[in-house]
Design a protein around this motif. Structure first.
Motif, PDB file in Angstrom:
ATOM      1  N   ALA A 427      59.222  41.597  84.916  1.00  0.00           N
ATOM      2  CA  ALA A 427      57.827  41.917  84.622  1.00  0.00           C
ATOM      3  C   ALA A 427      57.235  42.752  85.749  1.00  0.00           C
ATOM      4  O   ALA A 427      57.539  42.542  86.927  1.00  0.00           O
ATOM      5  CB  ALA A 427      57.018  40.635  84.453  1.00  0.00           C
ATOM      6  N   PHE A 428      56.385  43.696  85.375  1.00  0.00           N
ATOM      7  CA  PHE A 428      55.687  44.551  86.338  1.00  0.00           C
ATOM      8  C   PHE A 428      54.193  44.298  86.196  1.00  0.00           C
ATOM      9  O   PHE A 428      53.631  44.427  85.095  1.00  0.00           O
ATOM     10  CB  PHE A 428      55.981  46.029  86.064  1.00  0.00           C
ATOM     11  N   VAL A 429      53.563  43.964  87.295  1.00  0.00           N
ATOM     12  CA  VAL A 429      52.123  43.733  87.291  1.00  0.00           C
ATOM     13  C   VAL A 429      51.527  44.503  88.460  1.00  0.00           C
ATOM     14  O   VAL A 429      52.220  44.915  89.392  1.00  0.00           O
ATOM     15  CB  VAL A 429      51.780  42.233  87.404  1.00  0.00           C
ATOM     16  N   GLY A 430      50.228  44.664  88.400  1.00  0.00           N
ATOM     17  CA  GLY A 430      49.546  45.389  89.466  1.00  0.00           C
ATOM     18  C   GLY A 430      48.355  46.128  88.925  1.00  0.00           C
ATOM     19  O   GLY A 430      48.124  46.164  87.707  1.00  0.00           O
ATOM     20  N   PRO A 431      47.572  46.732  89.796  1.00  0.00           N
ATOM     21  CA  PRO A 431      46.361  47.424  89.358  1.00  0.00           C
ATOM     22  C   PRO A 431      46.689  48.676  88.549  1.00  0.00           C
ATOM     23  O   PRO A 431      47.815  49.180  88.568  1.00  0.00           O
ATOM     24  CB  PRO A 431      45.662  47.780  90.680  1.00  0.00           C
ATOM     25  N   THR A 432      45.702  49.170  87.853  1.00  0.00           N
ATOM     26  CA  THR A 432      45.851  50.417  87.105  1.00  0.00           C
ATOM     27  C   THR A 432      46.216  51.553  88.051  1.00  0.00           C
ATOM     28  O   THR A 432      45.639  51.693  89.129  1.00  0.00           O
ATOM     29  CB  THR A 432      44.541  50.758  86.384  1.00  0.00           C
ATOM     30  N   GLU A 600      61.897  37.592  86.839  1.00  0.00           N
ATOM     31  CA  GLU A 600      61.394  38.109  88.116  1.00  0.00           C
ATOM     32  C   GLU A 600      60.143  38.910  87.833  1.00  0.00           C
ATOM     33  O   GLU A 600      60.072  39.663  86.854  1.00  0.00           O
ATOM     34  CB  GLU A 600      62.434  38.985  88.813  1.00  0.00           C
ATOM     35  N   ILE A 601      59.150  38.735  88.702  1.00  0.00           N
ATOM     36  CA  ILE A 601      57.892  39.474  88.589  1.00  0.00           C
ATOM     37  C   ILE A 601      57.782  40.389  89.794  1.00  0.00           C
ATOM     38  O   ILE A 601      57.908  39.943  90.944  1.00  0.00           O
ATOM     39  CB  ILE A 601      56.685  38.516  88.533  1.00  0.00           C
ATOM     40  N   LEU A 602      57.547  41.689  89.515  1.00  0.00           N
ATOM     41  CA  LEU A 602      57.388  42.680  90.577  1.00  0.00           C
ATOM     42  C   LEU A 602      55.934  43.120  90.610  1.00  0.00           C
ATOM     43  O   LEU A 602      55.383  43.544  89.586  1.00  0.00           O
ATOM     44  CB  LEU A 602      58.291  43.892  90.329  1.00  0.00           C
ATOM     45  N   VAL A 603      55.321  43.015  91.765  1.00  0.00           N
ATOM     46  CA  VAL A 603      53.934  43.434  91.940  1.00  0.00           C
ATOM     47  C   VAL A 603      53.945  44.817  92.580  1.00  0.00           C
ATOM     48  O   VAL A 603      54.500  45.008  93.667  1.00  0.00           O
ATOM     49  CB  VAL A 603      53.150  42.445  92.824  1.00  0.00           C
ATOM     50  N   LEU A 604      53.348  45.794  91.896  1.00  0.00           N
ATOM     51  CA  LEU A 604      53.331  47.170  92.384  1.00  0.00           C
ATOM     52  C   LEU A 604      51.948  47.564  92.856  1.00  0.00           C
ATOM     53  O   LEU A 604      50.935  47.198  92.240  1.00  0.00           O
ATOM     54  CB  LEU A 604      53.778  48.144  91.291  1.00  0.00           C
ATOM     55  N   GLU A 605      51.913  48.318  93.936  1.00  0.00           N
ATOM     56  CA  GLU A 605      50.695  48.968  94.414  1.00  0.00           C
ATOM     57  C   GLU A 605      51.076  50.326  94.961  1.00  0.00           C
ATOM     58  O   GLU A 605      52.021  50.436  95.758  1.00  0.00           O
ATOM     59  CB  GLU A 605      50.010  48.140  95.508  1.00  0.00           C
ATOM     60  N   ASP A 606      50.379  51.342  94.511  1.00  0.00           N
ATOM     61  CA  ASP A 606      50.637  52.714  94.977  1.00  0.00           C
ATOM     62  C   ASP A 606      52.108  53.084  94.835  1.00  0.00           C
ATOM     63  O   ASP A 606      52.679  53.764  95.693  1.00  0.00           O
ATOM     64  CB  ASP A 606      50.186  52.888  96.429  1.00  0.00           C
ATOM     65  N   ARG A 608      54.767  51.241  95.082  1.00  0.00           N
ATOM     66  CA  ARG A 608      55.718  50.440  95.857  1.00  0.00           C
ATOM     67  C   ARG A 608      55.693  48.983  95.395  1.00  0.00           C
ATOM     68  O   ARG A 608      54.666  48.472  94.963  1.00  0.00           O
ATOM     69  CB  ARG A 608      55.389  50.499  97.351  1.00  0.00           C
ATOM     70  N   ILE A 609      56.839  48.330  95.506  1.00  0.00           N
ATOM     71  CA  ILE A 609      56.899  46.892  95.228  1.00  0.00           C
ATOM     72  C   ILE A 609      56.412  46.151  96.467  1.00  0.00           C
ATOM     73  O   ILE A 609      57.034  46.215  97.531  1.00  0.00           O
ATOM     74  CB  ILE A 609      58.332  46.464  94.868  1.00  0.00           C
ATOM     75  N   VAL A 610      55.291  45.476  96.321  1.00  0.00           N
ATOM     76  CA  VAL A 610      54.717  44.772  97.466  1.00  0.00           C
ATOM     77  C   VAL A 610      54.979  43.273  97.412  1.00  0.00           C
ATOM     78  O   VAL A 610      54.797  42.564  98.411  1.00  0.00           O
ATOM     79  CB  VAL A 610      53.200  45.038  97.564  1.00  0.00           C
ATOM     80  N   GLU A 611      55.408  42.782  96.239  1.00  0.00           N
ATOM     81  CA  GLU A 611      55.762  41.360  96.087  1.00  0.00           C
ATOM     82  C   GLU A 611      56.787  41.244  94.974  1.00  0.00           C
ATOM     83  O   GLU A 611      56.780  42.037  94.029  1.00  0.00           O
ATOM     84  CB  GLU A 611      54.529  40.528  95.706  1.00  0.00           C
ATOM     85  N   ARG A 612      57.645  40.228  95.073  1.00  0.00           N
ATOM     86  CA  ARG A 612      58.562  39.931  93.980  1.00  0.00           C
ATOM     87  C   ARG A 612      58.926  38.461  94.006  1.00  0.00           C
ATOM     88  O   ARG A 612      58.923  37.826  95.056  1.00  0.00           O
ATOM     89  CB  ARG A 612      59.812  40.813  94.049  1.00  0.00           C
ATOM     90  N   GLY A 613      59.193  37.927  92.835  1.00  0.00           N
ATOM     91  CA  GLY A 613      59.552  36.515  92.733  1.00  0.00           C
ATOM     92  C   GLY A 613      59.204  35.984  91.368  1.00  0.00           C
ATOM     93  O   GLY A 613      58.767  36.735  90.483  1.00  0.00           O
ATOM     94  N   ILE A 614      59.370  34.671  91.163  1.00  0.00           N
ATOM     95  CA  ILE A 614      58.971  34.070  89.902  1.00  0.00           C
ATOM     96  C   ILE A 614      57.531  33.595  90.018  1.00  0.00           C
ATOM     97  O   ILE A 614      56.952  33.573  91.110  1.00  0.00           O
ATOM     98  CB  ILE A 614      59.913  32.910  89.509  1.00  0.00           C
TER      99      ILE A 614
END
Length: 647
Positions: A427-432, A600-606, A608-614
């Motif tokens: 999964a990919f999450v993060g701001p617009t 796995e959840i990947l948090v993107l900002e600009d 880049r992956i800034v966080e990952r995990g369940i």
């Protein structure tokens, strides 16, 4: 108007097109030369036959109707032994020959019209299909910043200009040449001195035409560009009608369309103003040739002696033939204006057609694609970076880059690395604007990476045939597009041979069957252009049904439930859970609740992956993901504190 406003998406490539009309014949005439040759031959015969009646009339006047009837009854290229000797037989021969000439003109003009149209419309059809096929192969970067109205102008207006040129201008040019040469030959045969008087205006016409073509060419180019800009404005206005009405912006849109229309009006008037000089000028020169012939020939007959430096005799019959044929030559010479007008229009259009054809395709199939059948579904990204600024200049194996046109500054995807095993959900999450959708589109090769590698089953996706790759990867976008057609047609789009039962099963799995069954025509209900007759949630469920029917080993869900209510989302989510059980899934989510069970959840900002995990790990960490989760849960203060701590 600024300089940028006069540029079109094809200018860079249009300007590099060499001899566009010659290229048109070189690439599209082969295979159709039979029709073209028959048309040209029929045109020649018809025009030659049109010279017979006035020539016979002049001969009959001198040999039969003149006082004493002492003229010689003879015709060019016809042996005298074939011609009758008595006046009555000569009269009958002239009547029959003139009637036969008119029949010949009619028959061969019909043959010419049919064959010329078969040739012209055949070329237009082939050009339009080739343009559309090339348009479909162009990189997504072309459609990101190019205007669809320009493409529509090429597919419609420009191809029609080419058809008019091939049908009318080309054949009229042949008619002009045949008539001019034929008439000149007859006139010189009858009286070479008076023929010089008749044809004295021809060099002036040629010089006038050359001047017009040099001045007119850039004006036609600007006119064709203005057509494309107006098409773009109209297409945008119609597509955005809902926004226009809900914001009461009708006057604003009307003004924008009026500006584009006025620009086309101004460009068209630039062309017509020049034509208003050229066309009457050509008619004047042709008319002066007729006046000169009538003046000199009339004086010659009235005085029964050659005027001025001229010598010899001129019969009444020959003078009548001169007047007839001079009038005949006026029309084709005056037609030069229309021919040149159509030629310049076609030249500008063919430059735009081949400008589109010559746009390079960077995201293309490799020379020897790797066979990936069957697909297991292992996906890996290895230090992947991508920037729209360099998208058209995607890095090749040698490291060379072609020139690209920037759409955004900076990388949209920056050093992204992750692995997805068959059956896993990432999964990919993060701001617009974080680059989530772009990351997934790189797997489909809608764009090519500039750095790093995207792999499917261990193979670089650039080594795979695009059709194989995209058949293995299903894509459900948040911006669902439906073609104008039935619901069943849209569900089976891409898998056109699917049975009605398979379509219903897919719709049921996507929680779409119930609302479809409630429609008056069920699966045969037409959805309207872009699916406007359905709600956003209904369109998304149809898109999900399409993905279910495709049954791909890899699935991309780009906020696939963003346009549905909470109840429907829960229903669809259950279907998605079943759909993703045995396939690799890349899920982009705005609502974090839809991806909390991801492997796995990947948090993107600009980018880049800034966080990952369940889900549980990321909540315990209390970083960006936790802040997003608390914000959606309604605890904005805790979310702000978590976000402040993460920074």
């Amino acid at each position: 108007m600024s300089a940028d406003a006069t540029e079109t998406p094809f200018d860079e490539y249009r300007e590099a097109v060499d001899r566009p009309l010659a290229r048109l014949f070189r690439e599209y005439a082969p295979g159709r030369l039979g029709w073209f040759s028959v048309g040209m031959a029929a045109n020649f015969v018809a025009r030659m036959a049109s010279l017979v009646p006035p020539l016979l009339l002049g001969t009959a006047i001198d040999a039969i109707f003149s006082e004493g009837g002492d003229g010689e009854f003879s015709l060019p290229l016809v042996p005298d032994v074939w011609l009758p000797a008595t006046e009555s037989a000569q009269f009958e021969f002239a009547v029959v020959a003139i009637a036969a000439a008119f029949v010949c003109i009619t028959v061969f003009t019909w043959i010419y019209g049919v064959t010329a149209n078969l040739f012209a419309h055949g070329v237009m059809h082939a050009v339009r299909v080739d343009c559309f096929e090339k348009m479909q192969r162009l990189d997504m970067t072309f459609f990101d910043d190019k205007q669809t109205g320009e493409v529509m102008a090429v597919l419609n207006n420009d191809t029609q200009n080419l058809e008019r040129f091939l049908d009318d201008a080309l054949m009229n040019s042949a008619r002009l040449i045949v008539m001019t040469v034929g008439i000149a030959g007859v006139l010189f045969y009858l009286n070479w001195q008076l023929a010089f008087v008749t044809l004295v205006a021809v060099p002036a016409m040629v010089a006038f035409t050359i001047w017009f073509m040099r001045i007119a060419e850039p004006r036609y180019v600007r006119q064709r560009s203005a057509v494309g800009r107006l098409n773009t404005r109209l297409e945008n206005a119609i597509a955005g009608m809902n926004l226009t009405k809900t914001t009461s912006s009708e006057a604003f849109e009307t003004e924008r369309v009026a500006d584009a229309s006025r620009n086309l009006f101004d460009r068209t008037m630039d062309v017509l103003k020049l034509s208003y000089i050229y066309r009457p000028g050509m008619e004047l020169l042709a008319g002066l040739a007729f006046v000169a012939t009538f003046l000199v020939g009339g004086l010659w007959l009235a005085a029964d002696a050659a005027p001025g430096p001229l010598t010899g005799a001129l019969s009444v019959g020959d003078f009548v033939v001169f007047l007839f044929l001079t009038q005949r030559i006026v029309d084709p010479l005056a037609e030069v204006s229309n021919i040149v007008d159509q030629y310049e229009n076609a030249r500008a259009s063919s430059e735009r057609v081949f400008g589109l054809m010559d746009i390079p395709v960077h995201v293309d199939d490799p020379a020897d694609p790797v066979n990936i059948t069957p697909v297991e579904g292992r996906v890996s990204y290895e230090d992947v970076s991508f920037s729209y600024a360099d998208a058209e200049g995607a890095r090749t194996d040698t490291g060379a880059e072609s020139d690209g046109e920037a759409s955004f500054d900076g990388p949209v995807v920056d050093a992204v690395t992750f692995d997805a095993e068959p059956g896993e959900t990432i999964a990919f999450v993060g701001p617009t604007g974080a680059g989530k959708s772009t990351v997934c589109k790189l797997l489909l090769r809608l764009y090519d990476v500039q750095e790093g590698t995207v792999r499917l089953d261990g193979h670089d996706v650039r080594d795979l045939a695009r059709s194989d790759l995209r058949s293995a990867v299903g894509y459900v976008s948040q911006d669902t597009f439906l073609f104008d057609g039935t619901i069943a047609d849209n569900v089976r789009y891409g898998h056109f041979e699917a049975s009605d039962e398979a379509v219903r099963e897919a719709a049921t799995a996507a929680q779409a069957h119930d609302f479809i069954a409630d429609l008056p025509e069920g699966y045969d209900t037409r959805v309207g252009e872009r699916g406007v007759k359905l709600s956003g949630g209904q369109r998304q469920r149809i898109a999900l049904a399409r993905a279910v029917l495709a049954d791909p080993p890899v699935l991309i869900l780009d906020e696939a439930t963003s346009a549905v209510d909470t109840k429907t989302e829960l229903q669809i989510q259950r279907s998605i859970d079943r759909l993703t059980e045995d396939r690799t899934t890349l899920a982009i989510a705005h609502r974090l609740s839809t991806v909390k069970d991801a492997d796995e959840i990947l948090v993107l900002e600009d980018g880049r992956i800034v966080e990952r995990g369940i889900h549980e790990e990321l909540l315990e960490r209390g970083d960006r993901y936790a802040a997003l989760w608390m914000a959606q849960a309604g605890d904005r203060e805790a979310a702000a504190e978590a976000l402040a701590d993460s920074n």
